[in-house]
Enzyme design. Structure first.
Site, PDB file in Angstrom:
ATOM      1  N   LYS A   1      46.157  38.254  46.402  1.00 12.93           N
ATOM      2  CA  LYS A   1      46.719  37.813  47.094  1.00 12.93           C
ATOM      3  C   LYS A   1      47.743  36.967  47.625  1.00 12.93           C
ATOM      4  O   LYS A   1      48.699  36.800  48.510  1.00 12.93           O
ATOM      5  CB  LYS A   1      45.553  36.891  48.230  1.00 12.93           C
ATOM      6  CG  LYS A   1      44.093  37.290  48.298  1.00 12.93           C
ATOM      7  CD  LYS A   1      43.274  36.177  48.177  1.00 12.93           C
ATOM      8  CE  LYS A   1      41.840  36.978  48.542  1.00 12.93           C
ATOM      9  NZ  LYS A   1      40.135  36.665  48.689  1.00 12.93           N
TER      10      LYS A   1
ATOM     11  N   LYS B   1      46.894  40.436  37.117  1.00 10.02           N
ATOM     12  CA  LYS B   1      46.248  41.280  38.261  1.00 10.02           C
ATOM     13  C   LYS B   1      46.831  41.204  40.079  1.00 10.02           C
ATOM     14  O   LYS B   1      47.543  40.161  40.103  1.00 10.02           O
ATOM     15  CB  LYS B   1      45.179  39.773  38.330  1.00 10.02           C
ATOM     16  CG  LYS B   1      43.996  40.249  39.756  1.00 10.02           C
ATOM     17  CD  LYS B   1      42.666  38.797  39.496  1.00 10.02           C
ATOM     18  CE  LYS B   1      43.145  37.698  40.137  1.00 10.02           C
ATOM     19  NZ  LYS B   1      41.705  36.810  40.674  1.00 10.02           N
TER      20      LYS B   1
ATOM     21  N   LYS C   1      45.537  28.371  38.234  1.00 10.20           N
ATOM     22  CA  LYS C   1      45.704  28.464  39.445  1.00 10.20           C
ATOM     23  C   LYS C   1      46.465  27.020  39.063  1.00 10.20           C
ATOM     24  O   LYS C   1      47.032  26.533  40.453  1.00 10.20           O
ATOM     25  CB  LYS C   1      44.323  28.146  40.342  1.00 10.20           C
ATOM     26  CG  LYS C   1      44.113  29.438  40.392  1.00 10.20           C
ATOM     27  CD  LYS C   1      43.236  29.548  41.564  1.00 10.20           C
ATOM     28  CE  LYS C   1      43.019  31.117  42.108  1.00 10.20           C
ATOM     29  NZ  LYS C   1      41.773  31.311  43.387  1.00 10.20           N
TER      30      LYS C   1
HETATM   31  P1  TYM Z   1      38.100  36.369  45.254  1.00 10.91           P
HETATM   32  O1  TYM Z   1      38.036  35.810  46.669  1.00 10.91           O
HETATM   33  O2  TYM Z   1      39.290  35.765  44.409  1.00 10.91           O
HETATM   34  O3  TYM Z   1      37.734  37.663  45.219  1.00 10.91           O
HETATM   35  C1  TYM Z   1      36.791  38.748  45.741  1.00 10.91           C
HETATM   36  C2  TYM Z   1      36.704  39.520  45.261  1.00 10.91           C
HETATM   37  O4  TYM Z   1      37.346  40.918  44.634  1.00 10.91           O
HETATM   38  C3  TYM Z   1      37.757  40.861  43.495  1.00 10.91           C
HETATM   39  N1  TYM Z   1      38.852  40.857  42.678  1.00 10.91           N
HETATM   40  C4  TYM Z   1      39.391  42.144  42.149  1.00 10.91           C
HETATM   41  N2  TYM Z   1      38.949  43.330  41.906  1.00 10.91           N
HETATM   42  C5  TYM Z   1      39.702  43.581  40.891  1.00 10.91           C
HETATM   43  N3  TYM Z   1      41.208  43.501  40.880  1.00 10.91           N
HETATM   44  C6  TYM Z   1      41.420  42.997  41.226  1.00 10.91           C
HETATM   45  N4  TYM Z   1      42.715  42.721  41.471  1.00 10.91           N
HETATM   46  C7  TYM Z   1      40.606  41.820  41.484  1.00 10.91           C
HETATM   47  N5  TYM Z   1      40.744  40.516  43.105  1.00 10.91           N
HETATM   48  C8  TYM Z   1      39.215  40.530  43.462  1.00 10.91           C
HETATM   49  C9  TYM Z   1      36.681  38.996  42.410  1.00 10.91           C
HETATM   50  O5  TYM Z   1      36.073  39.655  41.106  1.00 10.91           O
HETATM   51  C10 TYM Z   1      35.483  39.135  43.230  1.00 10.91           C
HETATM   52  O6  TYM Z   1      34.704  39.817  43.022  1.00 10.91           O
HETATM   53  N6  TYM Z   1      35.003  33.205  43.453  1.00 10.91           N
HETATM   54  C11 TYM Z   1      35.285  34.099  44.291  1.00 10.91           C
HETATM   55  C12 TYM Z   1      33.919  34.011  45.199  1.00 10.91           C
HETATM   56  C13 TYM Z   1      33.116  33.151  45.445  1.00 10.91           C
HETATM   57  C14 TYM Z   1      32.133  34.054  44.458  1.00 10.91           C
HETATM   58  C15 TYM Z   1      30.642  33.265  44.274  1.00 10.91           C
HETATM   59  C16 TYM Z   1      32.021  35.227  44.493  1.00 10.91           C
HETATM   60  C17 TYM Z   1      32.580  32.311  45.863  1.00 10.91           C
HETATM   61  N7  TYM Z   1      31.288  32.014  45.218  1.00 10.91           N
HETATM   62  C18 TYM Z   1      29.268  33.583  44.292  1.00 10.91           C
HETATM   63  C19 TYM Z   1      30.357  35.439  43.937  1.00 10.91           C
HETATM   64  C20 TYM Z   1      29.471  34.581  43.886  1.00 10.91           C
HETATM   65  C21 TYM Z   1      36.634  34.556  44.005  1.00 10.91           C
HETATM   66  O7  TYM Z   1      37.296  33.528  44.286  1.00 10.91           O
HETATM   67  O8  TYM Z   1      36.722  35.712  44.086  1.00 10.91           O
END
Ligand code: TYM
Length: 327
Positions: free
Chosen positions: A196, A193, A111
């Site tokens: 968004k 990956k 990032k």
């Molecule tokens: P975030 O918002 O980037 O993504 C949310 C969830 O989606 C999964 N994900 C994917 N899985 C498969 N293929 C993809 N291309 C893909 N893009 C995203 C991510 O693995 C995630 O499960 N840091 C985390 C959010 C968070 C969190 C937490 C998660 C904050 N606190 C505590 C679990 C527990 C995040 O940025 O997810």
């Protein structure tokens, strides 16, 4: 009963990767676990958002959770910023996390590349994530593969703290629910990956895309020069990614999916994939739209569920404060 915690950031619109890699499977966990699903809006402040967009995206995720079958009577679904204990515990934990550990996080490195906003929040992001998880005595964290390193760091922090103060935190385990969809790739860049924030609008299927856009994006998805349909991440990343999406949605194995298309053309495969994706996404969108028309009901859920989260979180925070000597 085990506790399950996970979250999604309301930065931008959710992708089919978020859905297939994460919350599509959460509803299956609700009957046998205490489930807590958060919209991690504080995490989203690590990038610049338009405040109105952030508010809308946060509420949209609550509604998408519900549209995906998460029952707000069984599970707690809420906004992170409504529970101040997250930020409080994050500060405490940041004093038990080393700069070296945070510097090794690949998501931070990725990032920070080509960014002119490498802020402190982006750096300490995994500490807030650890606070989210540890605040609820979490046993399992269902996430996609990209979050593995963050959950591992959370475990380290919990173990370190427990070693100093005695058992305080449950040490959580990552739960990768779908072996296939742990990393859905971009449709135009199938080695990266699906994200968004991809610059190419054809790279990402958003959950709230129109039917027309979904069809057009899958039709334009890159394949490869060979004409056969089989899974090989190295030589056929495009087709392998589309097969992964197909298999995940239909609950088939990759081998079964390959068989479905062994004598078909790329065109026929894409046509079937489009049908499968639309059958999954359109009902979700319909439920989402129904909820959007009952916004008072949704607001009520957000408020009531936040109260439940606050009760659990404050109790655990108080225990941590006591352990470290805060009066
Ligand atoms: P975030 O918002 O980037 O993504 C949310 C969830 O989606 C999964 N994900 C994917 N899985 C498969 N293929 C993809 N291309 C893909 N893009 C995203 C991510 O693995 C995630 O499960 N840091 C985390 C959010 C968070 C969190 C937490 C998660 C904050 N606190 C505590 C679990 C527990 C995040 O940025 O997810």
């Amino acid at each position: 009963m085990k506790t399950v915690f996970s979250g999604v950031q309301p930065t931008g619109n959710l992708t089919i990767g978020n859905y297939l890699g994460a919350f599509k499977n959460w509803r299956d966990l609700q009957d046998e676990n205490r489930c807590i699903f958060c919209v991690v809006d504080l995490h989203s402040l690590t990038v610049r958002n338009n405040p109105e967009d952030l508010k809308n995206n946060s509420k949209n995720i609550i509604m998408l959770y519900m549209a995906a079958g998460i029952d707000p009577e069984k599970s707690i679904i809420y906004l992170q910023s409504n529970v101040s204990a997250h930020a409080n515990l994050s500060w405490v934990l940041s004093c038990y996390t080393y700069i070296g550990e945070l510097s090794r996080m690949t998501q931070f490195k990725e990032k920070s590349e080509n960014s002119d906003n490498i802020n402190n929040g982006l750096f300490s992001y995994p500490v807030l994530m650890a606070a989210d998880i540890l605040l609820y005595g979490t046993d399992f964290v269902p996430v996609g593969e990209d979050q593995k390193q963050h959950v591992e760091l959370c475990r380290e922090i919990a173990i370190r703290f427990n070693n100093i103060y005695g058992k305080t935190f449950t040490v959580p385990e990552i739960l990768i629910q779908s072996k296939l969809a742990t990393r859905i790739k971009g449709l135009q860049n199938p080695t990266k990956k699906m994200s968004k924030s991809s610059k190419d609008k054809n790279d990402t299927i958003f959950l709230l895309d129109t039917e027309k856009d979904i069809i057009s994006k899958i039709k334009k998805a890159v394949t490869d020069s060979d004409t056969r349909i089989y899974f090989d991440k190295e030589t056929k990343p495009g087709i392998s990614n589309l097969l992964t999406m197909y298999a995940t949605i239909t609950n088939k194995s990759i081998e079964e999916s390959e068989k479905d298309f062994s004598d078909k053309t790329y065109g026929q495969f894409k046509k079937d994939l489009i049908e499968v994706v639309l059958n999954e996404i359109i009902p979700l969108q319909n439920k989402f739209n129904e909820l959007k028309n009952s916004i008072d009901y949704v607001n009520n859920i957000i408020e009531n569920n936040a109260k439940k989260a606050i009760e659990i979180a404050n109790k655990n925070l108080e225990n941590v404060y006591k352990k470290v000597g805060l009066l």
